[in-house]
Design a protein around this motif. Sequence first.
Motif, short mmCIF file in Angstrom:
data_model
loop_
_atom_site.label_atom_id
_atom_site.label_comp_id
_atom_site.label_asym_id
_atom_site.label_seq_id
_atom_site.Cartn_x
_atom_site.Cartn_y
_atom_site.Cartn_z
N ARG A 86 -10.85 23.44 -7.06
CA ARG A 86 -10.24 22.23 -6.53
C ARG A 86 -10.94 21.01 -7.13
NH1 ARG A 86 -7.00 23.20 -1.98
NH2 ARG A 86 -6.30 25.38 -2.15
N GLN B 252 -12.03 19.29 1.26
CA GLN B 252 -11.83 20.71 0.98
C GLN B 252 -12.46 21.60 2.04
OE1 GLN B 252 -9.70 21.74 -1.38
NE2 GLN B 252 -9.38 19.53 -1.62
N ARG C 109 -18.15 21.68 9.43
CA ARG C 109 -18.33 23.08 9.06
C ARG C 109 -19.81 23.38 8.92
NH1 ARG C 109 -13.84 23.35 10.44
NH2 ARG C 109 -12.00 24.12 9.32
N ASN D 124 -13.71 32.12 3.29
CA ASN D 124 -13.70 31.19 2.17
C ASN D 124 -15.00 30.42 2.16
OD1 ASN D 124 -12.83 29.65 -0.03
ND2 ASN D 124 -11.85 28.12 1.26
N THR E 176 -14.60 29.09 -3.46
CA THR E 176 -13.89 27.90 -3.93
C THR E 176 -14.88 26.90 -4.51
OG1 THR E 176 -12.12 28.16 -2.30
CG2 THR E 176 -12.40 25.98 -3.27
N ARG F 31 -12.03 21.53 5.05
CA ARG F 31 -11.09 21.83 6.14
C ARG F 31 -10.59 23.27 6.06
NH1 ARG F 31 -6.80 17.68 3.44
NH2 ARG F 31 -6.19 18.96 1.65
N ALA F 32 -10.62 23.88 4.87
CA ALA F 32 -10.15 25.25 4.71
C ALA F 32 -11.28 26.19 4.33
CB ALA F 32 -9.05 25.30 3.65
N ALA F 33 -12.50 25.84 4.69
CA ALA F 33 -13.66 26.68 4.36
C ALA F 33 -14.38 27.11 5.64
CB ALA F 33 -14.62 25.93 3.45
N ASP F 34 -15.04 28.25 5.56
CA ASP F 34 -15.86 28.73 6.68
C ASP F 34 -17.33 28.37 6.51
OD1 ASP F 34 -13.75 30.26 8.06
OD2 ASP F 34 -13.81 31.51 6.27
#
Length: 270
Positions: free
Chosen positions: A89, A102, A137, A5, A35, A104-107
């Motif tokens: 988002r 956001q 990140r 992501n 995203t 937190r759910a990304a690479d």
Amino acid sequence: MGYANILVPADLGEAAPDRIRLAAGLARRFDATLTGAAAHEVPAPILVRDVYDAIDQEGRNKAQVQAILEQARASFERFAGDGICTDWRWRFADPVAHLVEQARAADLVVVSRRGPGDEDPGPLGVPPGPVLMEAGRPVLVIPPRTVHLSAARIVVAWKDVPEARRAVSAALPFMRDADQVWVATVGADARHEGAEDVAHHLARHGAHVTAHPLHTVDDTGSELLRFALLQDADLIILGAYGHSRLREWMFGGVTRDLLDRSPLCCLMCH
């Protein structure tokens, strides 16, 4: 390990189309979801006559902000293009806080350079400094008018500190596919920084890599940029060294130099 992501902020500034196109290209390359994120705080009512006037003002303000966020969404969808999975988002919130949330759910987070001479993206804009400090990140900072990143020739600005170790691990998907990687160290003590060990480690991951000491110590940032440009590199990997105080973002000299003026993409970790 790859990138599943990739997160990119969407705004209405001049740099947004190129940033979104570049992030979309990476999403296609790594078969990742792209995203898009945008946020804008709703202004508080002012000079209200009574509670009904306050409610009416708040409604109008929300509608105006919603329209701006819809423009950002349309821009994201247009420049992301087809052939990838996308997500959107948005939130009535501070843009930096929303992007950090956001992440937190990304690479990988892709943002634009924001040096003293760079364009102001407006109220939806997100500067790279606080994202680097708070997101936890890897952050890819891209210069203006950059629409593609091949990362075929990569320079690792190596210093044996935790931030640089995290950056090297985060950039492995790029380095495995690169034609050449240089682990560059700067200064008289460069031989003690373990660059050879890092090069051997990257080779175990399939990278074509060599260690390269740079001896100039007058201006480390300029020396790294000079070396990267000499090697025709298009990506620099480094740790972001800094601290925060009362939301004032302070970075060390090399990090600040590259954040402000690097003509090459920089992948950084704090």
